[in-house]
Write an enzyme that holds these catalytic residues in place. Structure first.
Site, PDB file in Angstrom:
ATOM      1  N   PRO A  62       0.820  -1.215   0.000  1.00 53.36           N
ATOM      2  CA  PRO A  62       0.000   0.000   0.000  1.00 53.36           C
ATOM      3  C   PRO A  62       0.855   1.266   0.000  1.00 53.36           C
ATOM      4  O   PRO A  62       0.397   2.343  -0.304  1.00 53.36           O
ATOM      5  CB  PRO A  62      -0.817  -0.121   1.286  1.00 53.36           C
ATOM      6  N   GLU A  81       2.432  -7.826   7.981  1.00 56.13           N
ATOM      7  CA  GLU A  81       2.629  -6.378   7.854  1.00 56.13           C
ATOM      8  C   GLU A  81       3.586  -6.057   6.712  1.00 56.13           C
ATOM      9  O   GLU A  81       4.012  -4.916   6.551  1.00 56.13           O
ATOM     10  CB  GLU A  81       3.161  -5.799   9.170  1.00 56.13           C
ATOM     11  N   ARG A  88      -2.661  -8.856 -20.915  1.00 55.48           N
ATOM     12  CA  ARG A  88      -3.598  -8.511 -21.989  1.00 55.48           C
ATOM     13  C   ARG A  88      -2.950  -7.601 -23.027  1.00 55.48           C
ATOM     14  O   ARG A  88      -3.462  -7.451 -24.141  1.00 55.48           O
ATOM     15  CB  ARG A  88      -4.867  -7.877 -21.459  1.00 55.48           C
ATOM     16  N   ASP A 108      -8.353   1.289 -24.897  1.00 56.14           N
ATOM     17  CA  ASP A 108      -8.581   1.206 -23.439  1.00 56.14           C
ATOM     18  C   ASP A 108      -8.856   2.577 -22.850  1.00 56.14           C
ATOM     19  O   ASP A 108      -8.350   3.580 -23.341  1.00 56.14           O
ATOM     20  CB  ASP A 108      -7.294   0.727 -22.754  1.00 56.14           C
TER      21      ASP A 108
HETATM   22  C1  LIG Z   1      -2.334  -3.145   8.093  1.00 57.53           C
HETATM   23  N1  LIG Z   1      -1.259  -3.612   7.208  1.00 57.53           N
HETATM   24  C2  LIG Z   1      -0.703  -2.460   6.503  1.00 57.53           C
HETATM   25  C3  LIG Z   1       0.417  -2.849   5.592  1.00 57.53           C
HETATM   26  C4  LIG Z   1      -0.056  -3.943   4.593  1.00 57.53           C
HETATM   27  C5  LIG Z   1      -0.655  -5.126   5.325  1.00 57.53           C
HETATM   28  C6  LIG Z   1      -1.238  -6.159   4.384  1.00 57.53           C
HETATM   29  N2  LIG Z   1      -0.305  -6.488   3.302  1.00 57.53           N
HETATM   30  C7  LIG Z   1       0.749  -7.318   3.427  1.00 57.53           C
HETATM   31  C8  LIG Z   1       1.397  -7.391   2.206  1.00 57.53           C
HETATM   32  C9  LIG Z   1       0.688  -6.576   1.293  1.00 57.53           C
HETATM   33  C10 LIG Z   1       0.868  -6.241  -0.051  1.00 57.53           C
HETATM   34  C11 LIG Z   1      -0.003  -5.330  -0.656  1.00 57.53           C
HETATM   35  C12 LIG Z   1      -1.049  -4.765   0.081  1.00 57.53           C
HETATM   36  C13 LIG Z   1      -1.916  -3.726  -0.509  1.00 57.53           C
HETATM   37  N3  LIG Z   1      -2.926  -3.163   0.191  1.00 57.53           N
HETATM   38  N4  LIG Z   1      -3.512  -2.213  -0.588  1.00 57.53           N
HETATM   39  C14 LIG Z   1      -2.902  -2.129  -1.759  1.00 57.53           C
HETATM   40  N5  LIG Z   1      -3.224  -1.275  -2.778  1.00 57.53           N
HETATM   41  C15 LIG Z   1      -1.882  -3.099  -1.759  1.00 57.53           C
HETATM   42  C16 LIG Z   1      -1.059  -3.313  -2.921  1.00 57.53           C
HETATM   43  N6  LIG Z   1      -0.499  -3.397  -3.919  1.00 57.53           N
HETATM   44  C17 LIG Z   1      -1.254  -5.121   1.423  1.00 57.53           C
HETATM   45  C18 LIG Z   1      -0.375  -6.012   2.028  1.00 57.53           C
HETATM   46  C19 LIG Z   1      -1.758  -4.639   6.243  1.00 57.53           C
END
Ligand SMILES: CN1CCC[C@H](Cn2ccc3ccc(-c4n[nH]c(N)c4C#N)cc32)C1
Length: 240
Positions: free
Chosen positions: A86, A113, A155, A170
């Site tokens: 994220p 995490e 794609r 697109d």
């Molecule tokens: C509370 N925590 C915060 C940090 C991330 C934890 C879960 N997590 C672990 C690995 C991982 C990889 C991607 C994503 C992700 N979330 N939203 C997006 N747009 C993503 C993308 N690309 C989420 C992820 C949850």
């Protein structure tokens, strides 16, 4: 193109082998290998995570396991390593096109995490590494994000889509959202297809479709409109 994906949930990626992508794999347009991260664990419990230094909620994925996995999976021709997070740079259609030009992509699916940062830092000394986000919301892991990115990239590969024009038209390909689409019947629940689409006047149809795309982009994604190069909107467009 060769795609490798490393995850603790390999079965999560099974849908990538269905339908359009499955046929592309069968036709040799791309190869897809999914690897279980636990293959590189070294303890009886096959542990992949540990407590975070500095405290805080949740667990962090161990650098040793990821390091061994990426050493093996990334061996040979250096791939582009894509790590969903994220906290990453936004994944865009332009990036999808960039990735479609690569000969190798490796995707590292984190959970918990996330992955110990040193894994990314270490890999960056040997290959190009992108930390990428598919949107401003928080998922539970990287697998869904990787499925989104693999589909968006695959794609675009020559021969994957039946009609290559689809990719050229697109949303985002010209910086605009695509306008509405219609098919038979001509009238449905008292709603008629716009007359211009049945006129056979292709100049008028193209103009109408561009007008619809600009109006929709203005309403829903004014940021995209603002980012367009000045020369890409003609006098008619600006008068809308
Ligand atoms: C509370 N925590 C915060 C940090 C991330 C934890 C879960 N997590 C672990 C690995 C991982 C990889 C991607 C994503 C992700 N979330 N939203 C997006 N747009 C993503 C993308 N690309 C989420 C992820 C949850």
């Amino acid at each position: 193109m060769r795609i490798d994906i490393v995850t603790i949930f390999p079965e999560y990626l099974d849908p990538l082998r269905g339908a359009l992508l499955g046929r592309a794999i069968e036709r040799g347009l791309l190869s897809l290998d999914v690897h279980d991260l636990r293959r590189w664990t070294y303890d009886v419990h096959k542990g992949v995570d540990d407590s975070p230094y500095g405290g805080g909620p949740g667990m962090v994925m161990k650098p040793q396991v990821w390091g061994e996995a990426l050493d093996e999976v990334c061996a040979g021709e250096p791939p582009r390593l894509v790590v969903p997070t994220p906290a990453g740079r936004p994944f865009t259609q332009a990036m999808a096109h960039e990735y479609a030009g690569e000969s190798r992509l490796v995707f590292a699916c984190g959970r918990y995490e996330g992955i110990d940062q040193r894994v990314i830092d270490d890999a960056s000394t040997r290959m190009r590494v992108d930390e990428v986000s598919i949107g401003d919301y928080v998922l539970v892991g990287g697998e869904v994000a990787v499925m989104v990115m693999v589909e968006a990239v695959a794609r675009l590969l020559p021969g994957v889509l039946g009609n290559p024009l689809s990719a050229e038209q697109d949303s985002f390909s010209d910086g605009l959202l695509e306008g509405p689409s219609y098919t038979r019947p001509e009238v449905w629940r008292d709603r008629a297809v716009p007359d211009v689409l049945r006129s056979g006047n292709h100049k008028a149809i193209d103009r109408w479709r561009r007008d619809q795309a600009i109006e929709r982009t203005f309403e829903r994604r004014p940021d995209l409109l603002a980012a367009l190069p000045a020369e890409s909107l003609d006098k008619h467009d600006r008068a809308l």
